[in-house]
Each structure stands twice: as structure tokens, then as C-alpha cells.
Design an enzyme around this catalytic site. Sequence first.
Site, PDB file in Angstrom:
ATOM      1  N   TYR A   1      -2.354  11.405   8.215  1.00  0.00           N
ATOM      2  CA  TYR A   1      -2.789  10.487   7.087  1.00  0.00           C
ATOM      3  C   TYR A   1      -2.926   9.034   7.671  1.00  0.00           C
ATOM      4  O   TYR A   1      -4.100   8.286   7.203  1.00  0.00           O
ATOM      5  CB  TYR A   1      -1.632  10.618   5.941  1.00  0.00           C
ATOM      6  CG  TYR A   1      -1.952   9.314   5.101  1.00  0.00           C
ATOM      7  CD1 TYR A   1      -2.798   9.180   4.280  1.00  0.00           C
ATOM      8  CD2 TYR A   1      -0.825   8.291   5.239  1.00  0.00           C
ATOM      9  CE1 TYR A   1      -2.892   7.899   3.455  1.00  0.00           C
ATOM     10  CE2 TYR A   1      -0.934   7.029   4.660  1.00  0.00           C
ATOM     11  CZ  TYR A   1      -2.060   7.081   3.617  1.00  0.00           C
ATOM     12  OH  TYR A   1      -1.985   6.029   2.909  1.00  0.00           O
TER      13      TYR A   1
ATOM     14  N   GLY B   1       0.802  -1.010   0.092  1.00  0.00           N
ATOM     15  CA  GLY B   1      -0.028   0.072  -0.022  1.00  0.00           C
ATOM     16  C   GLY B   1       0.915   1.304  -0.027  1.00  0.00           C
ATOM     17  O   GLY B   1       2.055   1.367  -0.514  1.00  0.00           O
ATOM     18  N   CYS B   2       0.284   2.235   0.808  1.00  0.00           N
ATOM     19  CA  CYS B   2       1.147   3.533   0.655  1.00  0.00           C
ATOM     20  C   CYS B   2       2.635   3.377   1.114  1.00  0.00           C
ATOM     21  O   CYS B   2       2.766   2.893   2.266  1.00  0.00           O
ATOM     22  CB  CYS B   2       0.691   4.413   1.577  1.00  0.00           C
ATOM     23  SG  CYS B   2       1.528   6.072   2.076  1.00  0.00           S
ATOM     24  N   PHE B   3       3.651   3.602   0.259  1.00  0.00           N
ATOM     25  CA  PHE B   3       4.926   3.369   0.740  1.00  0.00           C
ATOM     26  C   PHE B   3       5.566   4.398   1.581  1.00  0.00           C
ATOM     27  O   PHE B   3       6.466   3.888   2.196  1.00  0.00           O
ATOM     28  CB  PHE B   3       6.067   3.436  -0.717  1.00  0.00           C
ATOM     29  CG  PHE B   3       5.664   4.695  -1.568  1.00  0.00           C
ATOM     30  CD1 PHE B   3       5.463   5.973  -1.250  1.00  0.00           C
ATOM     31  CD2 PHE B   3       6.080   4.681  -2.963  1.00  0.00           C
ATOM     32  CE1 PHE B   3       5.116   7.069  -2.112  1.00  0.00           C
ATOM     33  CE2 PHE B   3       5.718   5.592  -3.807  1.00  0.00           C
ATOM     34  CZ  PHE B   3       5.320   6.659  -3.438  1.00  0.00           C
TER      35      PHE B   3
END
Length: 203
Positions: A184, A43-45
Site C-alpha cells: 500500500y 494522512g493514512c494513520f
Amino acid sequence: MIARWILATLTAAFLALFVFAVSSETAEAEDATTAKTAIFAGGCFWCVEDAFDKVDGVSETVSGYAGGDLPNPTYGNHEGHVEALKVTYDPSKVTFAELLDNFWRNIDPFDATGQFCDKGPAYRTVVFVASDEEESLAKQTKQDIAKRFGKDVETEIRQTSTFAAAEDYHQDYHTKNPVSYKYYKWNCGRAQRLSEIWGGKSS
């Protein structure tokens, strides 16, 4: 006599410096040859980088795009690639199996559509393997997780192929922008879901 003594001293000092320099270069070369790399897509690196930066034995992490054919992928256009992390590590301090365990505990392996609030092909989870041993470990741990939870594990296992580093502003985002990163991560539901699956043992 004095001049000869001075010359001998200077020569000895020069030779000592030369030997030290050669030894240092040799040591650096040996360190470089012992280092290994692994690539994980979770997912989000930003979040994957944060998780692996905490692992003892990991010397470098690079966020990027992996597994696709598009040349020069960018954040705005990396179709066919997944967001991934390239991990450089010292195998005498941490094994691939331990990195793999860290990876599993920092993803939702049951989500086929992406990760947490990030959905789409670019956010699917992948273990990229570079040898038969790594492939065997990845498949075995995938089976173990499926058996433990009684669910299908949607994470792919692929041969290591392409990797391109992401833009500079993505590198070390969790340390350069800690407030926005934590905001986030929490609002994306990552921390909550990981705690639900793994019992608070994720990074």
C-alpha cells in the site's frame, strides 16, 4: 526461642515485600505522571504510526480520529475528523520539538487536498497543540519549512480537542500486516514523494 526467631524472620520478609510493592507502585505512578501525549494527523494513520513507532522515547501509539464533533467515529463514518495518531512519550528521552521534526519529515506539507494517493478532508495534515509552547514550536517550524522550500505549507495547527481510537484492526497495522502495508505505502507513492522532498530521511 526458635518460634520467636521464625516469626521475626517472617515479619521482616513480609515488611520487605510490602515496601517493595509500595515502591514499585510509586515508581509506576511517577512514570505515568511524567509521560506526555501529542496528536498528529499525517494522512493514512497506518503510515504515521509506523513512523512514530521507530522513535526512541515513544512508549505507545494509537491510530484514531481527531478534531471532529461526530460522536463515536468509525472508519466508515468519521466526517469532520482527520485520521490521526496519538503518541505517548517520555519527555526526558524525546522532546515535542523532536516529535514535530519527525512528523514533518513523514508528510508532504505542501498538499492541501490530502496525502499522496489519499485525498479528502480526512487526510489533511494537522499538528494538534496542547500548550502555548507547542503552538509556538509548530508555527515556527511551519514558517521555517515554508521559507526553506519557498512554498506555502498547508498543514494546519489546531488546539487539541477530540480523539477517538480507531478499530482494533487498524492498530499496529504495519507490524500485523507487513506485506500488504508495504504494498500500500509504495503504491500510494508515499515513500517516493517523501524521498523527493526530504532526501530519504523519512521513516
